[in-house]
Design a protein around this motif. Structure first.
Motif, PDB file in Angstrom:
ATOM      1  N   GLU A  22      -0.565   5.588 -15.239  1.00 48.71           N
ATOM      2  CA  GLU A  22      -1.347   4.547 -14.576  1.00 48.71           C
ATOM      3  C   GLU A  22      -1.265   4.751 -13.067  1.00 48.71           C
ATOM      4  OE1 GLU A  22      -3.276   2.081 -15.824  1.00 48.71           O
ATOM      5  OE2 GLU A  22      -2.925   3.008 -17.782  1.00 48.71           O
ATOM      6  N   ARG A  23      -2.432   4.799 -12.450  1.00 51.63           N
ATOM      7  CA  ARG A  23      -2.460   4.871 -10.995  1.00 51.63           C
ATOM      8  C   ARG A  23      -3.577   3.979 -10.507  1.00 51.63           C
ATOM      9  NH1 ARG A  23      -6.151   8.646  -8.683  1.00 51.63           N
ATOM     10  NH2 ARG A  23      -7.063   9.676 -10.468  1.00 51.63           N
ATOM     11  N   LYS A  24      -3.402   3.468  -9.352  1.00 57.21           N
ATOM     12  CA  LYS A  24      -4.346   2.519  -8.795  1.00 57.21           C
ATOM     13  C   LYS A  24      -5.557   3.250  -8.226  1.00 57.21           C
ATOM     14  CE  LYS A  24      -0.762  -0.809  -8.074  1.00 57.21           C
ATOM     15  NZ  LYS A  24      -0.321  -0.668  -9.390  1.00 57.21           N
ATOM     16  N   GLU A  25      -6.686   2.546  -8.151  1.00 54.07           N
ATOM     17  CA  GLU A  25      -7.903   3.143  -7.617  1.00 54.07           C
ATOM     18  C   GLU A  25      -7.702   3.532  -6.161  1.00 54.07           C
ATOM     19  OE1 GLU A  25     -12.546   1.995  -6.829  1.00 54.07           O
ATOM     20  OE2 GLU A  25     -11.416   0.871  -8.331  1.00 54.07           O
ATOM     21  N   GLY A  26      -8.082   4.750  -5.837  1.00 54.33           N
ATOM     22  CA  GLY A  26      -7.932   5.248  -4.476  1.00 54.33           C
ATOM     23  C   GLY A  26      -6.624   5.964  -4.228  1.00 54.33           C
ATOM     24  N   GLU A  27      -5.704   5.873  -5.173  1.00 58.73           N
ATOM     25  CA  GLU A  27      -4.409   6.540  -5.011  1.00 58.73           C
ATOM     26  C   GLU A  27      -4.536   8.002  -5.443  1.00 58.73           C
ATOM     27  OE1 GLU A  27       0.243   6.046  -6.440  1.00 58.73           O
ATOM     28  OE2 GLU A  27      -1.306   4.838  -7.366  1.00 58.73           O
ATOM     29  N   LYS A 144      -1.960  11.664   4.721  1.00 54.43           N
ATOM     30  CA  LYS A 144      -3.119  11.022   4.095  1.00 54.43           C
ATOM     31  C   LYS A 144      -2.738  10.452   2.731  1.00 54.43           C
ATOM     32  CE  LYS A 144      -7.650  12.017   2.159  1.00 54.43           C
ATOM     33  NZ  LYS A 144      -7.349  11.224   0.982  1.00 54.43           N
ATOM     34  N   ASN A 145      -1.988  11.210   1.955  1.00 52.44           N
ATOM     35  CA  ASN A 145      -1.558  10.738   0.636  1.00 52.44           C
ATOM     36  C   ASN A 145      -0.684   9.499   0.744  1.00 52.44           C
ATOM     37  OD1 ASN A 145      -2.906  12.794  -0.642  1.00 52.44           O
ATOM     38  ND2 ASN A 145      -1.102  14.073  -0.901  1.00 52.44           N
ATOM     39  N   ILE A 146       0.220   9.491   1.701  1.00 54.10           N
ATOM     40  CA  ILE A 146       1.092   8.330   1.893  1.00 54.10           C
ATOM     41  C   ILE A 146       0.253   7.111   2.244  1.00 54.10           C
ATOM     42  CG2 ILE A 146       2.852   7.337   3.423  1.00 54.10           C
ATOM     43  CD1 ILE A 146       4.099  10.188   3.501  1.00 54.10           C
ATOM     44  N   ARG A 147      -0.703   7.294   3.127  1.00 53.88           N
ATOM     45  CA  ARG A 147      -1.550   6.174   3.547  1.00 53.88           C
ATOM     46  C   ARG A 147      -2.430   5.689   2.399  1.00 53.88           C
ATOM     47  NH1 ARG A 147      -4.524   5.627   9.294  1.00 53.88           N
ATOM     48  NH2 ARG A 147      -5.806   3.842   8.831  1.00 53.88           N
ATOM     49  N   ARG A 153      -1.808   0.343  -3.245  1.00 54.03           N
ATOM     50  CA  ARG A 153      -0.820  -0.621  -3.739  1.00 54.03           C
ATOM     51  C   ARG A 153      -0.956  -1.986  -3.071  1.00 54.03           C
ATOM     52  NH1 ARG A 153       4.300   3.467  -4.427  1.00 54.03           N
ATOM     53  NH2 ARG A 153       3.371   4.607  -6.149  1.00 54.03           N
ATOM     54  N   GLU A 154      -1.451  -2.012  -1.837  1.00 55.18           N
ATOM     55  CA  GLU A 154      -1.649  -3.286  -1.137  1.00 55.18           C
ATOM     56  C   GLU A 154      -2.819  -4.069  -1.709  1.00 55.18           C
ATOM     57  OE1 GLU A 154      -2.143  -2.188   2.945  1.00 55.18           O
ATOM     58  OE2 GLU A 154       0.003  -2.035   3.300  1.00 55.18           O
ATOM     59  N   ARG A 155      -3.740  -3.402  -2.350  1.00 58.69           N
ATOM     60  CA  ARG A 155      -4.932  -4.064  -2.923  1.00 58.69           C
ATOM     61  C   ARG A 155      -4.564  -4.976  -4.084  1.00 58.69           C
ATOM     62  NH1 ARG A 155      -8.734   1.185  -3.006  1.00 58.69           N
ATOM     63  NH2 ARG A 155      -8.993   1.365  -0.794  1.00 58.69           N
ATOM     64  N   ASP A 156      -3.472  -4.673  -4.761  1.00 56.40           N
ATOM     65  CA  ASP A 156      -3.103  -5.471  -5.937  1.00 56.40           C
ATOM     66  C   ASP A 156      -2.326  -6.704  -5.590  1.00 56.40           C
ATOM     67  OD1 ASP A 156      -4.427  -3.826  -7.653  1.00 56.40           O
ATOM     68  OD2 ASP A 156      -2.678  -2.606  -8.089  1.00 56.40           O
TER      69      ASP A 156
END
Length: 156
Positions: A22-27, A144-147, A153-156
């Protein structure tokens, strides 16, 4: 016959969902994150191992080390400034300009240093140049990956 196919399809869907992370959208994907970190570690390690084993004076080694650190910092700083500006986050013109200037200077210092290095073989010059470019690119990608991960993760 169609019931057998439906059962096999359902079993396949269940197995796929167990393997899917499971990964969040945009991650970014874990594979891309890992490849980025690996490229950064390989680039920086190769450059530093080459410097450690080089038969140049200590002040020359210090010069190439400082150029690497300066280049890594300026590349990440520029990536952040460009991305902030693109996303509507305020970036002062002076900071944006200095970020570009710093990266250009870091690359110029590497090119000039390698061009004028009489004690380094041409193959070693190519090695240092490629390790430098790989390190800069990988540093930008890792940042870029870290950002992207943090934003997803902040979107959730």
């Amino acid at each position: 016959m169609s019931n057998d196919n439906e059962i096999l399809f359902e079993k396949g869907k269940q197995n796929d969902s167990k393997l899917k992370i499971e990964r969040k959208e945009g991650e970014p994907t874990p594979a891309f994150k890992g490849a980025s970190w690996a490229a950064l570690l390989v680039g920086v390690a190769a450059y530093l191992i080459g410097l450690f084993n080089a038969t140049m004076l200590l002040n020359e080694k210090g010069y190439y080390f400082a150029v690497l650190i300066f280049g890594l910092y300026s590349a990440v700083s520029l990536q952040k400034a460009v991305r902030d500006k693109d996303e509507g986050i305020p970036v002062t013109t002076i900071y944006y300009g200095i970020s570009w200037f710093a990266l250009i200077v870091a690359i110029a210092l590497m090119v000039i240093g390698l061009y004028n290095a009489g004690s380094i073989d041409l193959s070693e010059k190519g090695f240092y140049g490629m390790a430098f470019v790989l390190s800069l690119f990988a540093a930008i990608t890792v940042q870029k990956n870290i950002r992207d991960t943090q934003r997803a993760r902040e979107r959730d």
